[in-house]
Each structure stands twice: as structure tokens, then as C-alpha cells.
Design an enzyme around this catalytic site. Sequence first.
Site, mmCIF file in Angstrom:
data_model
loop_
_atom_site.group_PDB
_atom_site.id
_atom_site.type_symbol
_atom_site.label_atom_id
_atom_site.label_comp_id
_atom_site.label_asym_id
_atom_site.label_seq_id
_atom_site.Cartn_x
_atom_site.Cartn_y
_atom_site.Cartn_z
ATOM 1 N N SER A 64 0.808 -1.079 -0.071
ATOM 2 C CA SER A 64 -0.031 0.025 -0.066
ATOM 3 C C SER A 64 0.912 1.185 0.073
ATOM 4 C CB SER A 64 -0.895 -0.044 1.283
ATOM 5 O OG SER A 64 -1.645 1.109 1.529
ATOM 6 N N TYR A 67 -1.257 -1.021 10.685
ATOM 7 C CA TYR A 67 -1.597 -1.452 9.393
ATOM 8 C C TYR A 67 -0.318 -0.791 8.447
ATOM 9 C CZ TYR A 67 -3.827 -1.134 4.578
ATOM 10 O OH TYR A 67 -4.146 -1.317 3.201
#
Length: 188
Positions: free
Chosen positions: A104, A117
Site C-alpha cells: 500500500s 496497518y
Amino acid sequence: LFGRDEARIRAVAEAARARGALVAALLAEVTDTEVMAQAVTLVDDAHPLDLVIANAGVAGASLGSGETIARLLAINVMGVVHTVEPLLPRLVARGSGQIALMSSLASFVNRPGTAAYCASKAAVRIWGEGLRERLVPQGVQVSVICPGFVDTPLTRRNGFPMPMLMAPEPAAELIKAQLARGVARIAF
């Protein structure tokens, strides 16, 4: 296709079959090393894999308990590892194939409340970049995918602005085109 939600994996498998894909859909928990090793080698034995997309991931838990954060890391990091590692000797022996790891843009910058995350996606990115360095000379391509915000059920839960939010279809087309070119880092 591997997943832990039987209804969702069945729906994805049916949609892929409707587009002409040959699909094996198996229930598997990505945090279980042995289950994943058995699952991916079973599929590779039946139909040698030429593209493996490791896209294990959940969000949240950055402000949660240590146990919750450990679960997030187990899924996001070790789930990717458990998907790929059992296949590496096979891909190297064939001298071909491609691995795509879902990281990401969050792997580069932390957003408030997303530390676990972001850390998990950074781990996937760094591991993937190391794999590429090791495997490309042996004929195995490795791409690390670093999308920004894509409109999914996961991102719809975000309580913060998401600049340049992209619909899933153009994101998928961009990823598909870049994978076909063997791009090392697919970031958008």
C-alpha cells in the site's frame, strides 16, 4: 482463490468463471502455515501457477490491544509470506512465474490511527523488494503493488479524507497492465 469467508470466495469464483477463468476456490486461513502450504502446493500440483497474487489483508487495530495488533500483523504480513514461501522452490525450479504482493502507499506514510496497518504494509513492501532482488535472476518476476485509496468496503470505513480515491475497476486494470510488464513497484 483462497479465503476464509465461504460465501465471498464462492461469489468471486463464480464471477471469475463467468469471465472464462479456470478457478479453484479453497477455504484457507492465511495465518496457518501448514494449511496454506498444503493449499498452494495442491493447486500448483494440479495446474502450475504462473502468477501468484498475495493479497492477504485487514485494517484497523492500530489503537487496539496487543492481541488485536498481533492478529493484524499475522494476517497482513505472515498471510502473504505463507501464500508465497511454499511456492518459491517450485517457481525457481521452473525458472518462470510471477509473484505480486499487495502492499500500500500506506507503507510509506503513517496516517493517524493506522500505525499497525502501515507497519504491516511496509513489511510486505520491503520483503517483496528483497524477494525481487533474489528471484529475478532466477527467472521469477516479483512486483509489489502499492495502491492508494481504492473504493472498497475496507476504505469506506475510514474516518478521514481519502485524496484521489479510485474506483476498483480502473485500479484493477492499472495493476493488470503493470503486472504484464513486470514492473517492480506498482504505485498509484
